[in-house]
Design an enzyme around this catalytic site. Structure first.
Site, PDB file in Angstrom:
ATOM      1  N   GLY A 133     -43.797  29.215  51.784  1.00  0.00           N
ATOM      2  CA  GLY A 133     -44.782  30.228  51.121  1.00  0.00           C
ATOM      3  C   GLY A 133     -43.959  30.954  50.151  1.00  0.00           C
ATOM      4  CD  GLN A 172     -40.315  35.493  48.357  1.00  0.00           C
ATOM      5  OE1 GLN A 172     -41.596  35.180  48.615  1.00  0.00           O
ATOM      6  NE2 GLN A 172     -39.270  35.110  48.960  1.00  0.00           N
ATOM      7  CG  LEU A 200     -37.999  30.231  50.077  1.00  0.00           C
ATOM      8  CD1 LEU A 200     -38.856  29.824  48.969  1.00  0.00           C
ATOM      9  CD2 LEU A 200     -37.027  29.115  50.408  1.00  0.00           C
ATOM     10  CD  GLU A 227     -44.357  34.265  51.465  1.00  0.00           C
ATOM     11  OE1 GLU A 227     -44.201  35.014  50.524  1.00  0.00           O
ATOM     12  OE2 GLU A 227     -43.696  33.605  52.156  1.00  0.00           O
TER      13      GLU A 227
END
Ligand code: NI
Length: 167
Positions: A46, A51, A92, A134
């Site tokens: 995701g 981000q 991430l 997310e």
């Protein structure tokens, strides 16, 4: 195809709250495409627009085993949640850090596609956790903020050191 740079915790831009999408235009389609490319290049399940430093309520997720079924969620909201789950999560934007977070086990998410059409998804397991994670990004929240103060301080220090090393 464009793979965008991913903001790394503790970057303060990760704490900005994203604005609702009101224009379903070519720029939104391009953003969605870039998010998918970036997620796939990073082997993530995701990725939220936050981000990549775009503060609009868009996320992509792909919990398929083959990693070839990405779905774009524009203006997602949780309309129902039930059960308890504490799966180990990674991000991430927080490379190398994994920890358990308490979430709903199942969620029903209502969102729009890139053309503005509404759809609903009943998610459980990995997809459920991914969507909750997310959507937190869109509200400026990173999963480590659910951990203890001490852990957060250690993680921030560790990542700052890594970032200094890699320039
Ligand atoms: Ni994340």
């Amino acid at each position: 195809m464009a793979v965008l740079p991913i903001l790394q915790y503790p970057d303060p831009r990760l704490h900005r709250k994203a604005a609702p999408v009101t224009r379903f235009d070519a720029a939104l389609e391009r953003l969605a495409r870039d998010l998918i490319d970036t997620m796939q290049a990073a082997h993530g399940v995701g990725l939220a627009a936050t981000q990549v430093d775009v503060h609009q309520r868009v996320l992509v997720a792909d919990a398929s085993e083959t990693h070839d079924q990405p779905v774009v969620y524009v203006n997602p909201v949780i309309v129902a949640g039930e059960g308890d789950s504490t799966l180990e999560e990674g991000c991430l934007s927080v490379p190398g850090i994994y920890d358990r977070v308490a979430r709903h086990e199942r969620v029903r998410v209502r969102a729009q596609d890139v053309h503005g059409a509404f759809f609903e998804v009943d998610a459980d397991g990995l997809l459920s956790v991914c969507l909750q994670h997310e959507m937190d990004h869109l509200d400026g929240r990173v999963f480590v903020e659910y951990l203890s103060r001490l852990k957060q301080t250690r993680i921030a220090a560790k990542l700052r050191k890594q970032q200094k090393r890699t320039g």
